[in-house]
Motif scaffolding. Sequence first.
Motif, mmCIF file in Angstrom:
data_model
loop_
_atom_site.group_PDB
_atom_site.id
_atom_site.type_symbol
_atom_site.label_atom_id
_atom_site.label_comp_id
_atom_site.label_asym_id
_atom_site.label_seq_id
_atom_site.Cartn_x
_atom_site.Cartn_y
_atom_site.Cartn_z
ATOM 1 N N UNK A 405 31.153 -23.394 -50.974
ATOM 2 C CA UNK A 405 30.049 -24.367 -50.842
ATOM 3 C C UNK A 405 29.850 -25.131 -52.145
ATOM 4 N N UNK A 406 29.992 -24.461 -53.287
ATOM 5 C CA UNK A 406 29.825 -25.191 -54.550
ATOM 6 C C UNK A 406 30.847 -26.336 -54.627
ATOM 7 N N UNK A 407 32.047 -26.063 -54.142
ATOM 8 C CA UNK A 407 33.075 -27.116 -54.114
ATOM 9 C C UNK A 407 32.617 -28.266 -53.207
ATOM 10 N N UNK A 408 32.016 -27.929 -52.089
ATOM 11 C CA UNK A 408 31.539 -28.972 -51.164
ATOM 12 C C UNK A 408 30.414 -29.792 -51.805
ATOM 13 N N UNK A 409 29.411 -29.105 -52.419
ATOM 14 C CA UNK A 409 28.298 -29.866 -53.041
ATOM 15 C C UNK A 409 28.825 -30.714 -54.193
ATOM 16 N N UNK A 410 29.731 -30.147 -54.999
ATOM 17 C CA UNK A 410 30.212 -30.857 -56.190
ATOM 18 C C UNK A 410 31.048 -32.077 -55.805
ATOM 19 N N UNK A 411 32.011 -31.884 -54.919
ATOM 20 C CA UNK A 411 32.851 -33.030 -54.527
ATOM 21 C C UNK A 411 31.985 -34.091 -53.846
#
Length: 427
Positions: A405-411
Amino acid sequence: MPDAPQIPSKSDVVVIGAGAAGLATAIAARRADPSLRVVVLDGASRPGAKILISGGTRCNVTNGAVTEADFWGGRRTVVRNVLRAFRVADTVAFFRDMGVTLHEEPGGKLFPDSNRARDVLAALLAALERCGASLVAPARAHRIEQQSSQFLIETSRGPIEATVAVLATGGQSLPKTGSDGAGYAFARDLGHTIVPTTPALAPLLLDATSATSIHGAVSGVALDVEIVIWIDNAVTTRLAGALLWTHFGASGPVVLDASRHWARARLEQRAVRLTVNFFPGATYESLDARWRGAATERPRSSIRTRLAASMPESLATAILRALHLDGDQPLAHLSRADRRRLARMLVEWPLSVTETRGYNFAEVTAGGVDITEIDPSTMQSRRCPGLFLVGEILDVDGRIGGFNFQWAWATGHVAGRALSAAVRARQ
Ligand SMILES: Cc1cc2nc3c(=O)[nH]c(=O)nc-3n(C[C@H](O)[C@H](O)[C@H](O)COP(=O)(O)OP(=O)(O)OC[C@H]3O[C@@H](n4cnc5c(N)ncnc54)[C@H](O)[C@@H]3O)c2cc1C
């Protein structure tokens, strides 16, 4: 049921996919430039299915400490640049501003204080509406074509033109949620390389006929272990955490983390095997010495009793049975050869993996769009100007613990902040 909103014929930005990454992109884009017309399409009538089921319906939103070392797949420097542009503190603030406060649990996992994934999704959908982006669902994209400085997107609800398009279609794990890998074909058609995909964070199926098969006898038993991944007979990775034995094989966080390594090695046609160390941190030598000491201290204690001091008794029994060792035998009677064999097996128990449990049970997909083809400061394609790619569609998969999820929020945020300038440049 109210009528589904109509699809407009044109928009500055069309985001395909209203999962974590797509929603974050649209919210960030409108917040950065409220004049930007942003439409989000999703093939599912109720988008956000993965958010709802995530973290056992509690949604492990992110992790207290996230670095590129928590991810596998494409080039680490690219992952690092994206993660630095939108850090964990930014995620915490993003959710706090939407009314969702987070708390930390063991392993650094951050969950909503309400412990309800539906509150996370509701907050995202409310923020999307508040900031003025339009969500059209169900509206499945079938085709994307680049036409001079526009994209023409054919959908199940008719065509829509976009000045910039964002692919946020996810991977292909749990395809019934709507993430079925369709986005890879769009990306390929627009000039991207797709790194072959495999399930990741998936349970493992074990061969019930192998000599060391014990899962059937201990289904439901969980314990902390170390899993060692051997590729071409060399140790490549060591992972620690809880393993859960199941009727089909093995699951639990450490097994899910190991699955991508097994699947990638198989994909590359390399010889891969997994072994379990039931005494994390111990070596064959240290364990053998421990058993020698135990035989001196408690010579009349049974082997099973000794082993069951460190693990559930059913597991101790299953291990001894698989090794054809009499569990009732006193430690003093255990031969040197058997003691050594036992010590070796306890630190290197083979898991005879036949397959992962597949995309229907995988939490994420490894592989995807090659991230060297993306500009990490904007998430814009280097192959197809005006196209942005965010979230799990990219060749990046995180370990278990809130990293995906962090990858999703960051991207999503990196792309969202860059969309206004890209639209203006193409008008
Ligand atoms: C059971 C489970 C539990 C998980 N738990 C966690 C967790 O607690 N923490 C964590 O960090 N990660 C977790 N994950 C992983 C996490 O859910 C994903 O990594 C994340 O949702 C990816 O976000 P995304 O927006 O890139 O893709 P997705 O969430 O997959 O969203 C993609 C969206 O695109 C839509 N779509 C696809 N194709 C089209 C098309 N052609 N047209 C229109 N729409 C389309 C889909 O309907 C979907 O809504 C879990 C995954 C699963 C399966």
